[in-house]
Design a protein around this motif. Sequence first.
Motif, PDB file in Angstrom:
ATOM      1  N   GLU A 134      15.641  12.296 -33.324  1.00  0.00           N
ATOM      2  CA  GLU A 134      15.830  13.358 -32.503  1.00  0.00           C
ATOM      3  C   GLU A 134      15.941  14.675 -32.991  1.00  0.00           C
ATOM      4  OE1 GLU A 134      18.848  12.239 -29.596  1.00  0.00           O
ATOM      5  OE2 GLU A 134      17.793  10.335 -28.806  1.00  0.00           O
ATOM      6  N   LYS A 135      16.789  14.933 -33.999  1.00  0.00           N
ATOM      7  CA  LYS A 135      16.804  16.190 -34.607  1.00  0.00           C
ATOM      8  C   LYS A 135      15.526  16.554 -35.208  1.00  0.00           C
ATOM      9  CE  LYS A 135      21.678  15.297 -36.332  1.00  0.00           C
ATOM     10  NZ  LYS A 135      22.453  15.461 -37.474  1.00  0.00           N
ATOM     11  N   GLU A 178      12.571  15.864 -33.750  1.00  0.00           N
ATOM     12  CA  GLU A 178      11.786  16.136 -32.694  1.00  0.00           C
ATOM     13  C   GLU A 178      12.037  17.556 -31.950  1.00  0.00           C
ATOM     14  OE1 GLU A 178      12.051  12.948 -30.094  1.00  0.00           O
ATOM     15  OE2 GLU A 178      11.249  11.599 -31.445  1.00  0.00           O
ATOM     16  N   GLU A 179      13.454  17.902 -32.083  1.00  0.00           N
ATOM     17  CA  GLU A 179      13.946  19.189 -31.627  1.00  0.00           C
ATOM     18  C   GLU A 179      13.315  20.352 -32.324  1.00  0.00           C
ATOM     19  OE1 GLU A 179      15.596  20.047 -28.786  1.00  0.00           O
ATOM     20  OE2 GLU A 179      15.358  17.714 -28.148  1.00  0.00           O
ATOM     21  N   LYS A 193       9.631  20.996 -31.586  1.00  0.00           N
ATOM     22  CA  LYS A 193       9.679  21.632 -30.364  1.00  0.00           C
ATOM     23  C   LYS A 193      10.157  22.926 -30.305  1.00  0.00           C
ATOM     24  CE  LYS A 193      11.916  19.530 -26.746  1.00  0.00           C
ATOM     25  NZ  LYS A 193      12.766  18.624 -26.169  1.00  0.00           N
ATOM     26  N   LYS A 194      11.119  23.392 -31.216  1.00  0.00           N
ATOM     27  CA  LYS A 194      11.618  24.772 -31.553  1.00  0.00           C
ATOM     28  C   LYS A 194      10.677  25.688 -32.211  1.00  0.00           C
ATOM     29  CE  LYS A 194      14.251  28.441 -31.354  1.00  0.00           C
ATOM     30  NZ  LYS A 194      14.316  29.308 -29.916  1.00  0.00           N
ATOM     31  N   GLN A 251       7.529  26.398 -30.119  1.00  0.00           N
ATOM     32  CA  GLN A 251       8.068  27.437 -29.087  1.00  0.00           C
ATOM     33  C   GLN A 251       7.843  28.903 -29.828  1.00  0.00           C
ATOM     34  OE1 GLN A 251      11.770  27.020 -27.002  1.00  0.00           O
ATOM     35  NE2 GLN A 251      11.943  29.163 -27.002  1.00  0.00           N
ATOM     36  N   SER A 277       6.542  23.960 -25.613  1.00  0.00           N
ATOM     37  CA  SER A 277       7.772  23.167 -26.236  1.00  0.00           C
ATOM     38  C   SER A 277       7.824  22.068 -25.318  1.00  0.00           C
ATOM     39  CB  SER A 277       8.949  24.074 -26.266  1.00  0.00           C
ATOM     40  OG  SER A 277      10.047  23.108 -26.608  1.00  0.00           O
ATOM     41  N   ARG A 278       7.495  22.193 -24.064  1.00  0.00           N
ATOM     42  CA  ARG A 278       7.731  21.069 -23.044  1.00  0.00           C
ATOM     43  C   ARG A 278       6.679  20.043 -23.227  1.00  0.00           C
ATOM     44  NH1 ARG A 278       6.954  21.673 -16.505  1.00  0.00           N
ATOM     45  NH2 ARG A 278       7.011  18.933 -16.239  1.00  0.00           N
ATOM     46  N   GLY A 290       7.453  17.999 -26.235  1.00  0.00           N
ATOM     47  CA  GLY A 290       8.542  17.004 -26.025  1.00  0.00           C
ATOM     48  C   GLY A 290       8.261  15.830 -24.671  1.00  0.00           C
TER      49      GLY A 290
END
Length: 265
Positions: free
Chosen positions: A198-199, A201-202, A205-206, A209, A241-242, A245
Amino acid sequence: MARVVESDSGSVGSNVLSLDSIRESLIRQEDTIVFSLIERAKFPLNSPAFEESRCLDSGNSSSLTEFFVREIEIIQAKVGRYENPEENPFFLENIPHSVFPTHKYPPTLHPKALSVNINKRIWDVYFKELLPLFVKPADDGNYPSTAASDLACLQALSKRIHYGKFVAEVKFRDAPQDYEPAIRAQDTEALMKLLTFEKVEEMVKKRVQNKAETFGQEVKCNSDSGDESEKKYKVNPLLVSRIYGEWLIPLTKLVEVEYLLRRLD
């Protein structure tokens, strides 16, 4: 572990994979995806191009976009595009052999798992879910240029998502003892859990963006009127980003799972 040798285009050129080299390729692909979304946003939805058949040939019932993609893939296949294991056609049954000598790509992927292809799903997701999010719901009749832009988006998204095969292969090689029990049990949930970070993936996404903010910002001159503090973007960076995700990352992991399920065949 030795790094994979890559050409300037990001093509795999060695049968020795590493997670670092794959990560570098995925980061470069982010640029292509963001730019392709920005280019597509210049056109409205133009839904008749991909929803309706207006072909004057009564024997052809495909939409303009489907016809365009099929024909372009035939040309690209004839010059060897799909000899590259990174490339996956949308209309596989339509693909001829190359008529030119092609580069001999080393066997980096497992032969039985190499055939994983979810482009039919990517096609549906793109036209039914993604496209309406970032283009205007209108029709300007500019269907050929719209179809060309859609193809650029589809191929960029497909390459990124199917790169999951390389990700899965290098992860399996690094820790086969972790994956083999779940593969033998055909346990998709266990494989998905092993593949999820998860880290990371975040962070992805950032990063996309930030790239959308940088690449897609409307540039103003000092003489332009209006509030300079209000930034405008060609594609909403939060939406990019969405997209990663909610669609790109999950579909990439789906490819990874599908690949691993066949890895011991």
